[in-house]
Design a protein around this motif. Structure first.
Motif, PDB file in Angstrom:
ATOM      1  N   GLU A  74     -31.321   2.459  10.014  1.00 46.23           N
ATOM      2  CA  GLU A  74     -30.158   1.574   9.900  1.00 46.23           C
ATOM      3  C   GLU A  74     -30.489   0.299   9.138  1.00 46.23           C
ATOM      4  O   GLU A  74     -29.671  -0.205   8.367  1.00 46.23           O
ATOM      5  CB  GLU A  74     -29.613   1.238  11.290  1.00 46.23           C
ATOM      6  N   ALA A  75     -31.701  -0.198   9.317  1.00 41.35           N
ATOM      7  CA  ALA A  75     -32.087  -1.425   8.601  1.00 41.35           C
ATOM      8  C   ALA A  75     -32.043  -1.194   7.092  1.00 41.35           C
ATOM      9  O   ALA A  75     -31.581  -2.050   6.324  1.00 41.35           O
ATOM     10  CB  ALA A  75     -33.495  -1.848   9.042  1.00 41.35           C
ATOM     11  N   THR A  76     -32.523  -0.021   6.655  1.00 41.65           N
ATOM     12  CA  THR A  76     -32.498   0.306   5.218  1.00 41.65           C
ATOM     13  C   THR A  76     -31.059   0.384   4.729  1.00 41.65           C
ATOM     14  O   THR A  76     -30.719  -0.126   3.650  1.00 41.65           O
ATOM     15  CB  THR A  76     -33.210   1.658   4.975  1.00 41.65           C
ATOM     16  N   ARG A  77     -30.223   1.038   5.526  1.00 37.28           N
ATOM     17  CA  ARG A  77     -28.819   1.204   5.113  1.00 37.28           C
ATOM     18  C   ARG A  77     -28.129  -0.163   5.021  1.00 37.28           C
ATOM     19  O   ARG A  77     -27.371  -0.431   4.091  1.00 37.28           O
ATOM     20  CB  ARG A  77     -28.079   2.115   6.101  1.00 37.28           C
ATOM     21  N   ARG A  78     -28.387  -1.027   5.986  1.00 33.06           N
ATOM     22  CA  ARG A  78     -27.801  -2.377   5.963  1.00 33.06           C
ATOM     23  C   ARG A  78     -28.265  -3.129   4.706  1.00 33.06           C
ATOM     24  O   ARG A  78     -27.482  -3.783   4.029  1.00 33.06           O
ATOM     25  CB  ARG A  78     -28.233  -3.165   7.194  1.00 33.06           C
ATOM     26  N   ALA A  79     -29.558  -3.018   4.421  1.00 36.08           N
ATOM     27  CA  ALA A  79     -30.090  -3.737   3.257  1.00 36.08           C
ATOM     28  C   ALA A  79     -29.482  -3.182   1.964  1.00 36.08           C
ATOM     29  O   ALA A  79     -29.149  -3.946   1.054  1.00 36.08           O
ATOM     30  CB  ALA A  79     -31.614  -3.586   3.212  1.00 36.08           C
ATOM     31  N   LEU A  80     -29.299  -1.883   1.907  1.00 30.80           N
ATOM     32  CA  LEU A  80     -28.793  -1.277   0.680  1.00 30.80           C
ATOM     33  C   LEU A  80     -27.358  -1.715   0.374  1.00 30.80           C
ATOM     34  O   LEU A  80     -27.031  -2.069  -0.765  1.00 30.80           O
ATOM     35  CB  LEU A  80     -28.840   0.257   0.794  1.00 30.80           C
ATOM     36  N   VAL A  81     -26.478  -1.676   1.380  1.00 26.37           N
ATOM     37  CA  VAL A  81     -25.078  -2.002   1.077  1.00 26.37           C
ATOM     38  C   VAL A  81     -24.912  -3.458   0.644  1.00 26.37           C
ATOM     39  O   VAL A  81     -24.028  -3.767  -0.147  1.00 26.37           O
ATOM     40  CB  VAL A  81     -24.122  -1.691   2.261  1.00 26.37           C
ATOM     41  N   THR A  82     -25.792  -4.318   1.157  1.00 31.63           N
ATOM     42  CA  THR A  82     -25.663  -5.735   0.769  1.00 31.63           C
ATOM     43  C   THR A  82     -26.400  -6.018  -0.541  1.00 31.63           C
ATOM     44  O   THR A  82     -26.296  -7.128  -1.079  1.00 31.63           O
ATOM     45  CB  THR A  82     -26.200  -6.660   1.875  1.00 31.63           C
ATOM     46  N   ALA A  83     -27.134  -5.009  -1.044  1.00 33.59           N
ATOM     47  CA  ALA A  83     -27.874  -5.211  -2.307  1.00 33.59           C
ATOM     48  C   ALA A  83     -27.105  -4.699  -3.508  1.00 33.59           C
ATOM     49  O   ALA A  83     -27.599  -4.730  -4.636  1.00 33.59           O
ATOM     50  CB  ALA A  83     -29.233  -4.495  -2.228  1.00 33.59           C
ATOM     51  N   VAL A  84     -25.893  -4.190  -3.269  1.00 28.56           N
ATOM     52  CA  VAL A  84     -25.091  -3.636  -4.376  1.00 28.56           C
ATOM     53  C   VAL A  84     -24.274  -4.749  -5.040  1.00 28.56           C
ATOM     54  O   VAL A  84     -23.609  -5.526  -4.356  1.00 28.56           O
ATOM     55  CB  VAL A  84     -24.154  -2.527  -3.839  1.00 28.56           C
ATOM     56  N   THR A  85     -24.351  -4.799  -6.341  1.00 32.17           N
ATOM     57  CA  THR A  85     -23.530  -5.752  -7.098  1.00 32.17           C
ATOM     58  C   THR A  85     -22.708  -4.978  -8.121  1.00 32.17           C
ATOM     59  O   THR A  85     -23.278  -4.400  -9.066  1.00 32.17           O
ATOM     60  CB  THR A  85     -24.435  -6.766  -7.861  1.00 32.17           C
ATOM     61  N   PRO A  86     -21.388  -4.947  -7.951  1.00 26.13           N
ATOM     62  CA  PRO A  86     -20.564  -4.279  -8.971  1.00 26.13           C
ATOM     63  C   PRO A  86     -20.730  -4.952 -10.317  1.00 26.13           C
ATOM     64  O   PRO A  86     -20.855  -6.184 -10.385  1.00 26.13           O
ATOM     65  CB  PRO A  86     -19.139  -4.418  -8.439  1.00 26.13           C
ATOM     66  N   ARG A  87     -20.736  -4.154 -11.379  1.00 28.28           N
ATOM     67  CA  ARG A  87     -20.896  -4.741 -12.726  1.00 28.28           C
ATOM     68  C   ARG A  87     -19.587  -5.359 -13.196  1.00 28.28           C
ATOM     69  O   ARG A  87     -18.539  -4.855 -12.915  1.00 28.28           O
ATOM     70  CB  ARG A  87     -21.301  -3.649 -13.697  1.00 28.28           C
TER      71      ARG A  87
END
Lengths: 300, 174
Positions: free
Chosen positions: A287-300
């Motif tokens: 879950e920690a990885t998943r949380r980090a991933l969604v907040t690391a996305v930046t739409p172009r």
């Protein structure tokens, strides 16, 4: 002919034509099309030049329609010209609608590329999966079947396997096994590398984690979603997936991440940016990885 | 066209030829006319190859091109067609029941071209209404009404009884 023999559903009425198909060979000549096409292109160019001179107009043709962007982060496996692997972010096949199915999603990958199909009839929930393996990755058993596009084919438990290139096989598996339909679906698959898939977002490398790299890009044919998948360089261990998809207003948030409403379930973390029509989701890993991933996305 | 693009074009067309001939055979009265249609389509495809290869769904792009060529030919008349052979035009092809096939093909050929295209795409190519509408550049409602009219005409030509609501309903719901 006895009319009763033909009287059934519309498809059954036309069945005699479906069974027959055109004879072998035929009068179509690709070389002739190329020669005629060249002539037409030359004629059009000459006409265009003449028109532009006469009108003394300058026409500026943009050289590129829009900038293309590579998928975020480098591939997991080394990028070498390996003839026994696909390009990790490039679809190697085109697939058409056939056998009552229409393509739904395409997942690229170095050693296999997967196309999911859904029933062309929205009232039905039939699905099919095409898995195209890189050379040497699959050697199917099974009984011989009629060739697919002139190449060897064999039966599988849920459908058909066929040799799309020497030493390289693909399979079609239907949820409701039907070998005829699977055969028709297989015939719609052509090996034809496209362009690398473009992805409308970036992912911060720190969230992906050390040792993980890109192993595939998933796109939907209806342009309703896109995702990237990451795994360890040797392709062992779990895979994580992060992507965008339409947000569903019916899903109530049960958490907040960095001030943004989110839905956290045992298998998925979904970020619901306010005022946006898309949701950012992550699957796989902890879950920690998943949380980090969604907040690391930046739409172009 | 650059040599590598031309190779790409030839490879695609050669691989796609059986499917294009099958679709053209459904639409046309005989195989020779179907071959003319395919020949014309792949010539146009050569001219537009650079645009076509950018298409997200190249198969659909080319199918649409073939359908438009077919419908244009029907509208413009015989003089626009490319005749390839002088051979007989109504020879039955291979199959289990050539008599039935010839009768059904002849009946289908007498259905108006646009209705015929709808019947072929829906009931021989198994495409959903929405996809047929996209290919033909019309609304889903138009596809359904063309289907109903085409089926009625086909039924009349084949002198078979009416389809029951259930028989047509499964397709109408698409």
């Amino acid at each position: 002919m006895n009319p009763d023999d033909r009287c059934g559903s519309p498809s059954e009425l036309l069945q005699p034509l479906r069974d027959a198909g055109p004879g072998a060979g035929g009068g179509v000549d690709v070389g002739r099309a190329v020669r005629a096409g060249r002539r037409r292109v030359r004629t059009r160019r000459a006409a265009a030049v003449a028109a532009s001179v006469a009108a003394t107009l300058a026409i500026v043709v943009p050289s590129a329609l829009w900038p293309r962007t590579e998928p975020p982060v480098t591939p997991a496996a080394p990028v070498t010209a390996d003839p026994r692997a696909f390009e990790v972010s490039t679809p190697a096949f085109v697939v058409g609608s056939a056998g009552g199915f229409t393509p739904d999603t395409y997942e690229t990958g170095r050693y296999q590329q997967v196309i999911t199909l859904r029933s062309a009839d929205p009232a039905r929930r039939d699905t099919a999966v095409i898995t195209m393996y890189a050379p040497g990755r699959l050697q199917p058993g099974g009984d011989p079947l009629p060739p697919v596009n002139g190449r060897r084919a064999r039966s599988t438990s849920g459908g058909v396997a066929w040799e799309w290139a020497p030493g390289a096989w693909g399979t079609v598996t239907l949820r409701e096994p039907d070998r005829d339909k699977a055969h028709r679906v297989a015939q719609s698959v052509l090996a034809r590398p496209g362009r690398p898939v473009t992805v409308p977002f970036t992912v911060d490398q720190r969230a992906i984690g050390p040792g993980r790299g890109l192993v595939g890009v998933v796109t939907s044919y209806a342009d309703t979603g896109v995702a990237v998948k990451y795994a360890a360089g040797d392709l062992t261990g779990d895979r994580v997936e992060v992507g965008l998809r339409p947000s569903r207003p019916s899903t109530p948030p049960n958490a907040e991440l960095d001030g943004t409403p989110a839905v956290i379930t045992p298998s998925e973390v979904v970020l619901l940016p306010e005022g946006e029509r898309y949701a950012v989701y992550a699957r796989g890993g902890d879950e920690a990885t998943r949380r980090a991933l969604v907040t690391a996305v930046t739409p172009r | 066209m650059r040599p590598d693009e031309e190779r790409d074009y030839v490879a695609y067309v050669e691989a796609r030829l059986p499917a294009l001939r099958r679709l053209a055979c459904y639409l046309c009265k005989d195989e020779h006319r179907a071959d003319d249609l395919v020949q014309n389509t792949i010539t146009r495809l050569y001219v537009r190859w650079n645009r076509a290869r950018e298409a997200r769904d190249l198969h659909r792009y080319v199918d649409k091109m073939l359908l438009r060529t077919f419908l244009n030919e029907q509208r413009l008349g015989w003089w626009t067609r490319v005749w390839l052979t002088d051979g007989p035009r109504d020879l039955p092809g291979p199959g289990d029941d050539p008599e039935t096939r010839v009768v059904v093909r002849a009946a289908l050929a007498r259905v108006p071209p646009r209705q015929r295209a709808v019947l072929v795409l829906r009931f021989l190519c198994d495409l959903p209404v929405t996809e047929v509408a996209e290919l033909l550049g019309c609304s889903a409602g138009n596809v359904k009404s063309q289907s109903a009219r085409g089926l009625a005409r086909l039924r009349e030509l084949l002198d078979v009884g009416e389809f029951t609501k259930e028989e047509v309903g499964g397709h109408e719901s698409r």
